[in-house]
Design a protein around this motif. Structure first.
Motif, short mmCIF file in Angstrom:
data_model
loop_
_atom_site.label_atom_id
_atom_site.label_comp_id
_atom_site.label_asym_id
_atom_site.label_seq_id
_atom_site.Cartn_x
_atom_site.Cartn_y
_atom_site.Cartn_z
N GLY A 1 0.82 -1.21 0.00
CA GLY A 1 0.00 0.00 0.00
C GLY A 1 0.85 1.26 0.00
N LYS A 2 1.94 1.24 0.74
CA LYS A 2 2.76 2.44 0.88
C LYS A 2 3.74 2.65 -0.28
CE LYS A 2 5.76 4.89 4.09
NZ LYS A 2 6.11 5.07 5.50
N TYR A 3 4.42 1.55 -0.70
CA TYR A 3 5.48 1.69 -1.71
C TYR A 3 5.00 1.43 -3.14
CZ TYR A 3 8.86 2.16 2.07
OH TYR A 3 9.56 2.62 3.15
N GLY A 4 3.86 0.76 -3.27
CA GLY A 4 3.31 0.56 -4.60
C GLY A 4 4.06 -0.45 -5.47
N TRP A 5 4.83 -1.34 -4.86
CA TRP A 5 5.53 -2.36 -5.65
C TRP A 5 4.56 -3.47 -6.05
CZ3 TRP A 5 9.64 -2.91 -1.25
CH2 TRP A 5 10.45 -1.76 -1.23
N ALA A 6 4.98 -4.29 -7.02
CA ALA A 6 4.17 -5.43 -7.43
C ALA A 6 4.47 -6.61 -6.51
CB ALA A 6 4.47 -5.81 -8.88
N VAL B 1 3.80 -10.08 -5.83
CA VAL B 1 3.20 -11.06 -6.75
C VAL B 1 2.00 -11.77 -6.15
CG1 VAL B 1 5.35 -11.41 -8.06
CG2 VAL B 1 4.78 -12.96 -6.16
N ASN B 2 2.05 -12.07 -4.85
CA ASN B 2 0.94 -12.82 -4.25
C ASN B 2 0.03 -11.94 -3.40
OD1 ASN B 2 3.07 -12.54 -2.41
ND2 ASN B 2 2.58 -14.43 -1.32
N ILE B 3 0.13 -10.63 -3.56
CA ILE B 3 -0.80 -9.74 -2.83
C ILE B 3 -1.55 -8.85 -3.82
CG2 ILE B 3 -1.05 -8.04 -0.97
CD1 ILE B 3 1.43 -9.28 0.34
N ASN B 4 -0.94 -7.74 -4.25
CA ASN B 4 -1.73 -6.82 -5.08
C ASN B 4 -1.85 -7.23 -6.54
OD1 ASN B 4 1.01 -6.21 -5.12
ND2 ASN B 4 0.70 -4.06 -5.58
N ILE B 5 -1.01 -8.18 -7.02
CA ILE B 5 -1.27 -8.70 -8.37
C ILE B 5 -1.60 -10.20 -8.33
CG2 ILE B 5 0.06 -6.87 -9.53
CD1 ILE B 5 2.22 -8.98 -10.10
N ARG B 6 -2.13 -10.62 -7.17
CA ARG B 6 -2.47 -12.03 -6.96
C ARG B 6 -3.41 -12.62 -8.02
NH1 ARG B 6 -1.88 -15.46 -2.55
NH2 ARG B 6 -3.37 -17.16 -2.40
N PRO B 7 -4.40 -11.89 -8.53
CA PRO B 7 -5.28 -12.51 -9.53
C PRO B 7 -4.50 -13.03 -10.74
CG PRO B 7 -6.26 -10.48 -8.75
CD PRO B 7 -4.87 -10.53 -8.16
N TYR B 8 -3.48 -12.30 -11.19
CA TYR B 8 -2.69 -12.72 -12.35
C TYR B 8 -1.76 -13.87 -11.98
CZ TYR B 8 -4.44 -8.22 -13.88
OH TYR B 8 -5.28 -7.19 -14.19
N TYR B 9 -1.05 -13.68 -10.87
CA TYR B 9 -0.13 -14.68 -10.33
C TYR B 9 -0.79 -16.06 -10.24
CZ TYR B 9 1.57 -16.90 -5.89
OH TYR B 9 1.98 -17.75 -4.91
N ALA B 10 -1.95 -16.10 -9.59
CA ALA B 10 -2.59 -17.38 -9.28
C ALA B 10 -2.94 -18.17 -10.54
CB ALA B 10 -3.85 -17.13 -8.45
N GLU B 11 -3.21 -17.48 -11.64
CA GLU B 11 -3.57 -18.17 -12.88
C GLU B 11 -2.46 -19.10 -13.38
OE1 GLU B 11 -6.68 -17.64 -15.13
OE2 GLU B 11 -7.09 -17.66 -13.00
N GLY B 12 -1.22 -18.79 -13.05
CA GLY B 12 -0.09 -19.63 -13.48
C GLY B 12 -0.22 -21.06 -13.01
#
Ligand SMILES: *Cc1c(COP(=O)(O)O)cnc(C)c1O
Ligand SMILES: [Zn+2]
Length: 416
Positions: free
Chosen positions: A194-199, A201-212
């Motif tokens: 939330g603070k640094y805005g990094w990706a 992989v398993n939190i804020n871009i989890r929907p994409y990650y999980a598809e793998g």
């Protein structure tokens, strides 16, 4: 051509654009990737897939990228081996091992999810990737970030296996050990994201990650000759892999690529951390978090993000869930190594131990096909075997010493 449509809330169905979002703003439900399935159905055939290179990107229409992957082009298509010796030891007719202990490049199934996540993060314009990890994700994020020249931050519980820590540090990213459990690491990472805005992989871009993870399921079906096994046993940490294998099987049915009815899906956890197994056994809707205490550290998530969906997938398939003690985990790791020459990590011991139990309970019939999911490599969790395995015989470099050793072992060998 990309078939990625957008994101959709799993609970209320609200649709979102294909951005770095993961929670529904209306109901706080998790978001999931949606695809243009009608277009995929028109063009994707078994023959088209079979002609492609042997890696997970042979199913690229069903992965959430807009262009080509920027990292992990060689990941996946690991062996599915018919395990005759293991089958005889367990008293079953047809058992297979899907072996991601030899996945490229970091020897666990996490390379599947990470190559999707990092490729997608780059498409969305991130230049720093990060994760909260129980070990294998740490290895894979650090390696794949290095391979595509991205900066990485990896957060782990400080007391992970030494090999998992070393196998993260070697890639040169920033590794942070947190004095706490994985669940505490994960909570901190949500704040950092939330603070640094990094990706993450398993939190804020989890929907994409999980598809793998779906590719693990697609490969099993293709390697069985476009069939499903009757039964598949899957280790569970956050509960994502098992959920996505179920989704993969449903997609293959929906696209007409597999005609079978489906597989029964069984979840495996360690007795020292089995919140999802408890929920399945109690028939509970909600997952009660636990404080983990097990040698299966890669599965030690006390508050699993996808626990609810994992339990649901198991129930809907007609499967079940079980757990095994640390001692049973080690026995199963040895059994797999001694019968099939496959050295799996502790999570593999969990899966095989649970499989054995389910067969003995009569929940998995002895005459139907079974796949067990080996998701990580035994060389990374060697500590678990310390003191549990024989030491080599040490002798002088003298033939007579060897003769004495053979005599002491009590078995006669012909000499010439
Ligand atoms: C991460 C992991 C799993 C399961 O992960 P989910 O969070 O349930 O998707 C299974 N096996 C190994 C070795 C892992 O590292
Ligand atoms: Zn919603």
């Amino acid at each position: 051509m990309s078939h990625l449509k957008g994101l959709k809330c799993r609970e209320c169905g609200k649709e979102y654009p294909k951005e770095a979002l993961h929670v529904c703003e209306l109901c706080f439900g998790p978001l999931e990737v949606s695809y243009e399935y009608d277009r995929i159905r028109e063009t994707l055939t078994r023959e088209a897939i079979e002609k492609r290179a042997p890696n997970m990107w042979r199913y690229r229409e069903l992965l959430p990228l807009e262009g080509d992957p920027s990292v992990g082009a060689q990941v996946g298509f690991t062996p599915l081996l018919r395990a005759g010796n293991l089958g005889r030891a367990l008293g079953v007719d047809e058992i297979y091992i899907k072996n991601d202990a030899v996945n490229f490049p970091t020897l666990s199934f996490k390379d599947r999810v990470v190559s999707v996540a990092i490729s997608r993060a780059r498409e969305m314009g991130f230049d720093i990737v990060a994760c909260a990890s129980t070990g294998n994700l740490a290895n894979s994020v650090a390696a794949n970030a290095a391979a595509c020249g991205m900066e990485s931050f990896v957060f782990i519980p400080f007391d992970l296996e030494q090999t998992k820590i070393l196998g993260t540090l070697v890639y040169g990213g920033c590794v942070v050990g947190i004095k706490g459990t994985y669940d505490e690491v994960n909570r901190l990472c949500s704040e950092i994201a939330g603070k640094y805005g990094w990706a993450f992989v398993n939190i804020n871009i989890r929907p994409y990650y999980a598809e793998g993870s779906k590719t693990y399921g697609y490969e099993i079906a293709e390697q069985l000759g476009w069939r499903f096994p009757r039964h598949i046993v899957v280790p569970m940490a956050g509960g994502s892999l098992i959920t996505k294998i179920s989704k993969a099987f449903k997609e293959l049915q929906m696209l007409g690529l597999v005609k079978d009815a489906g597989a029964r899906v069984y979840g495996a956890q360690a007795a020292g951390c089995s919140p999802i197994v408890n929920a399945v056994k109690e028939g509970a809707e909600l997952i009660r978090p636990v404080r983990p205490n097990t040698i299966a550290k890669s599965l030690a998530i006390g508050n699993p993000a996808d626990g609810y969906y994992a339990a649901k997938a198991i129930r809907e398939s007609g499967g079940w869930a079980e757990n095994v003690t640390d001692e049973e985990i080690i026995d199963a790791m040895k059994l797999l190594a001694e019968t099939e020459g496959v050295f799996a990590e502790t999570a593999g011991g969990v899966t095989l131990g649970v499989t054995k139990k389910l067969i003995e309970q009569g929940r998995i019939p002895r005459n139907e096909s079974i796949v067990i999911s080996v998701t990580g490599n035994g060389l990374k969790t060697q500590e678990a075997l310390a003191g549990k395995i024989n030491q080599p015989a040490v002798i002088n470099a003298r033939l007579s010493d060897f003769d004495d050793l053979i005599k002491a072992n009590g078995k006669a060998y012909a000499t010439r």
